[in-house]
Design a protein around this motif. Structure first.
Motif, PDB file in Angstrom:
ATOM      1  N   ASP A  99       0.850  -1.180   0.000  1.00 49.95           N
ATOM      2  CA  ASP A  99       0.000   0.000   0.000  1.00 49.95           C
ATOM      3  C   ASP A  99       0.891   1.237   0.000  1.00 49.95           C
ATOM      4  O   ASP A  99       2.079   1.154   0.328  1.00 49.95           O
ATOM      5  CB  ASP A  99      -0.913   0.018   1.227  1.00 49.95           C
ATOM      6  CG  ASP A  99      -1.962  -1.087   1.179  1.00 49.95           C
ATOM      7  OD1 ASP A  99      -2.152  -1.678   0.102  1.00 49.95           O
ATOM      8  OD2 ASP A  99      -2.588  -1.348   2.222  1.00 49.95           O
ATOM      9  N   CYS A 100       0.307   2.365  -0.333  1.00 48.65           N
ATOM     10  CA  CYS A 100       1.109   3.582  -0.445  1.00 48.65           C
ATOM     11  C   CYS A 100       0.790   4.579   0.656  1.00 48.65           C
ATOM     12  O   CYS A 100       0.967   5.784   0.491  1.00 48.65           O
ATOM     13  CB  CYS A 100       0.895   4.231  -1.814  1.00 48.65           C
ATOM     14  SG  CYS A 100      -0.819   4.705  -2.082  1.00 48.65           S
ATOM     15  N   ASP A 101       0.350   4.065   1.816  1.00 50.94           N
ATOM     16  CA  ASP A 101      -0.016   4.954   2.918  1.00 50.94           C
ATOM     17  C   ASP A 101       1.055   5.061   3.997  1.00 50.94           C
ATOM     18  O   ASP A 101       0.845   5.676   5.045  1.00 50.94           O
ATOM     19  CB  ASP A 101      -1.335   4.505   3.546  1.00 50.94           C
ATOM     20  CG  ASP A 101      -1.293   3.056   4.044  1.00 50.94           C
ATOM     21  OD1 ASP A 101      -0.199   2.454   4.068  1.00 50.94           O
ATOM     22  OD2 ASP A 101      -2.365   2.529   4.396  1.00 50.94           O
ATOM     23  N   GLY A 102       2.205   4.435   3.769  1.00 52.31           N
ATOM     24  CA  GLY A 102       3.320   4.540   4.714  1.00 52.31           C
ATOM     25  C   GLY A 102       3.274   3.564   5.870  1.00 52.31           C
ATOM     26  O   GLY A 102       4.110   3.645   6.772  1.00 52.31           O
ATOM     27  N   THR A 103       2.330   2.622   5.869  1.00 51.90           N
ATOM     28  CA  THR A 103       2.200   1.703   7.000  1.00 51.90           C
ATOM     29  C   THR A 103       3.104   0.476   6.893  1.00 51.90           C
ATOM     30  O   THR A 103       3.352  -0.192   7.900  1.00 51.90           O
ATOM     31  CB  THR A 103       0.742   1.223   7.141  1.00 51.90           C
ATOM     32  OG1 THR A 103       0.303   0.671   5.898  1.00 51.90           O
ATOM     33  CG2 THR A 103      -0.170   2.378   7.533  1.00 51.90           C
ATOM     34  N   TYR A 104       3.596   0.175   5.695  1.00 53.58           N
ATOM     35  CA  TYR A 104       4.354  -1.061   5.500  1.00 53.58           C
ATOM     36  C   TYR A 104       5.857  -0.793   5.453  1.00 53.58           C
ATOM     37  O   TYR A 104       6.303   0.209   4.878  1.00 53.58           O
ATOM     38  CB  TYR A 104       3.898  -1.776   4.231  1.00 53.58           C
ATOM     39  CG  TYR A 104       2.515  -2.365   4.388  1.00 53.58           C
ATOM     40  CD1 TYR A 104       2.319  -3.550   5.081  1.00 53.58           C
ATOM     41  CD2 TYR A 104       1.395  -1.714   3.878  1.00 53.58           C
ATOM     42  CE1 TYR A 104       1.058  -4.085   5.253  1.00 53.58           C
ATOM     43  CE2 TYR A 104       0.125  -2.234   4.047  1.00 53.58           C
ATOM     44  CZ  TYR A 104      -0.034  -3.423   4.742  1.00 53.58           C
ATOM     45  OH  TYR A 104      -1.295  -3.940   4.923  1.00 53.58           O
ATOM     46  N   PRO A 105       6.660  -1.706   6.026  1.00 53.00           N
ATOM     47  CA  PRO A 105       8.106  -1.491   6.154  1.00 53.00           C
ATOM     48  C   PRO A 105       8.865  -1.869   4.882  1.00 53.00           C
ATOM     49  O   PRO A 105       9.301  -3.012   4.716  1.00 53.00           O
ATOM     50  CB  PRO A 105       8.487  -2.401   7.330  1.00 53.00           C
ATOM     51  CG  PRO A 105       7.516  -3.554   7.227  1.00 53.00           C
ATOM     52  CD  PRO A 105       6.227  -2.953   6.707  1.00 53.00           C
ATOM     53  N   MET A 106       9.073  -0.916   4.013  1.00 49.62           N
ATOM     54  CA  MET A 106       9.765  -1.195   2.759  1.00 49.62           C
ATOM     55  C   MET A 106      11.199  -1.661   2.980  1.00 49.62           C
ATOM     56  O   MET A 106      11.769  -2.330   2.125  1.00 49.62           O
ATOM     57  CB  MET A 106       9.723   0.032   1.853  1.00 49.62           C
ATOM     58  CG  MET A 106       8.331   0.433   1.381  1.00 49.62           C
ATOM     59  SD  MET A 106       7.521  -0.839   0.364  1.00 49.62           S
ATOM     60  CE  MET A 106       6.539  -1.724   1.592  1.00 49.62           C
ATOM     61  N   GLU A 107      11.763  -1.349   4.139  1.00 53.64           N
ATOM     62  CA  GLU A 107      13.117  -1.833   4.433  1.00 53.64           C
ATOM     63  C   GLU A 107      13.168  -3.347   4.558  1.00 53.64           C
ATOM     64  O   GLU A 107      14.253  -3.951   4.540  1.00 53.64           O
ATOM     65  CB  GLU A 107      13.649  -1.182   5.705  1.00 53.64           C
ATOM     66  CG  GLU A 107      12.969  -1.570   7.005  1.00 53.64           C
ATOM     67  CD  GLU A 107      11.729  -0.722   7.315  1.00 53.64           C
ATOM     68  OE1 GLU A 107      11.227  -0.838   8.462  1.00 53.64           O
ATOM     69  OE2 GLU A 107      11.285   0.034   6.428  1.00 53.64           O
TER      70      GLU A 107
END
Length: 238
Positions: A99-107
């Motif tokens: 999702d593109c809401d900043g909740t998921y850890p892309m690292e």
């Protein structure tokens, strides 16, 4: 969910981020999309393809293009329609949804890729393992209920049916006909499990949302529950 012994992700033939497409549906996420795309770029050294299917009325698509994403614009038709289009547009052999809401850890993208290289067909981020304290309590209760419902119908323990962060081998995406809209996130886990693909649920931290949600928790929750029941029963009849 079958467990597979880890293998060296650096073995010859292992996937790299040159083989990864990160896909998402976007709708009025101008407050978050830039940061999410920067985090993807940092985690993948800029090597991953990024596809956004967008229905926004704000600056989301312009921001996404400025950050190098491929943006496909469509009329608003719901979560599943957007994500299905993004999955179809991905061009690489490993596809990651987020999702593109900043909740998921892309690292954590390197860890997800390592699990694919270890032999899993699907790697699914379990937000509830660590408590998901940033999630609204009603949503958290609902997600636990969805997991219990899916577990009962599948006869197999599922921990987080509606997470938006997963990695797939391309052949899984191509082999299954996806039918759901609001409930697509659950379908994207349930059908691979029901068909015997090797699925791993891995714990992830769940962050604070940036921007406002557009999902009605009651109507959306009811639609997701219906999707879980419908998809599980369809898979039983196959």
């Amino acid at each position: 969910m079958q467990q597979i012994a880890d293998t060296d992700s650096q073995d010859d033939g292992a996937y790299t981020f040159e083989d990864v497409s990160v896909v998402m549906g976007t709708y009025n996420e101008e407050a978050a999309v830039g940061g999410v795309l920067e985090a993807i770029d940092d985690a993948t050294d800029g090597a991953a393809e990024v596809v956004c299917v967008d229905s926004s009325t704000d600056r989301t698509p312009a921001i996404a293009r400025d950050h190098g994403a491929r943006v496909i614009e469509q009329e608003p038709q719901g979560y599943g329609v957007a994500v299905s289009a993004a999955l179809a547009a991905a061009e690489r052999p490993v596809v990651v949804t987020t999702d593109c809401d900043g909740t998921y850890p892309m690292e954590r993208l390197p860890d997800f890729l390592d699990e694919i290289n270890a032999g899993y067909d699907v790697v699914s981020g379990d937000r509830l393992y660590h408590g998901a304290d940033t999630m609204p309590p009603f949503n958290r209760f609902g997600n636990h209920a969805f997991a219990l419902l899916a577990s009962a119908l599948l006869g197999e323990r599922v921990h987080d049916t509606t997470t938006g962060m997963r990695a797939y081998r391309r052949e899984v995406i191509d082999a299954i006909e996806w039918t759901e809209n609001t409930g697509l996130s659950a379908e994207l886990l349930i059908r691979p499990l029901a068909r015997g693909y090797d699925v791993r649920e891995t714990p992830i931290e769940y962050g604070e949302r940036r921007g406002e949600t557009t999902l009605d928790p009651l109507a959306g929750g009811a639609a997701i529950a219906r999707s879980i029941v419908d998809v599980c029963l369809e898979e039983r009849r196959r």
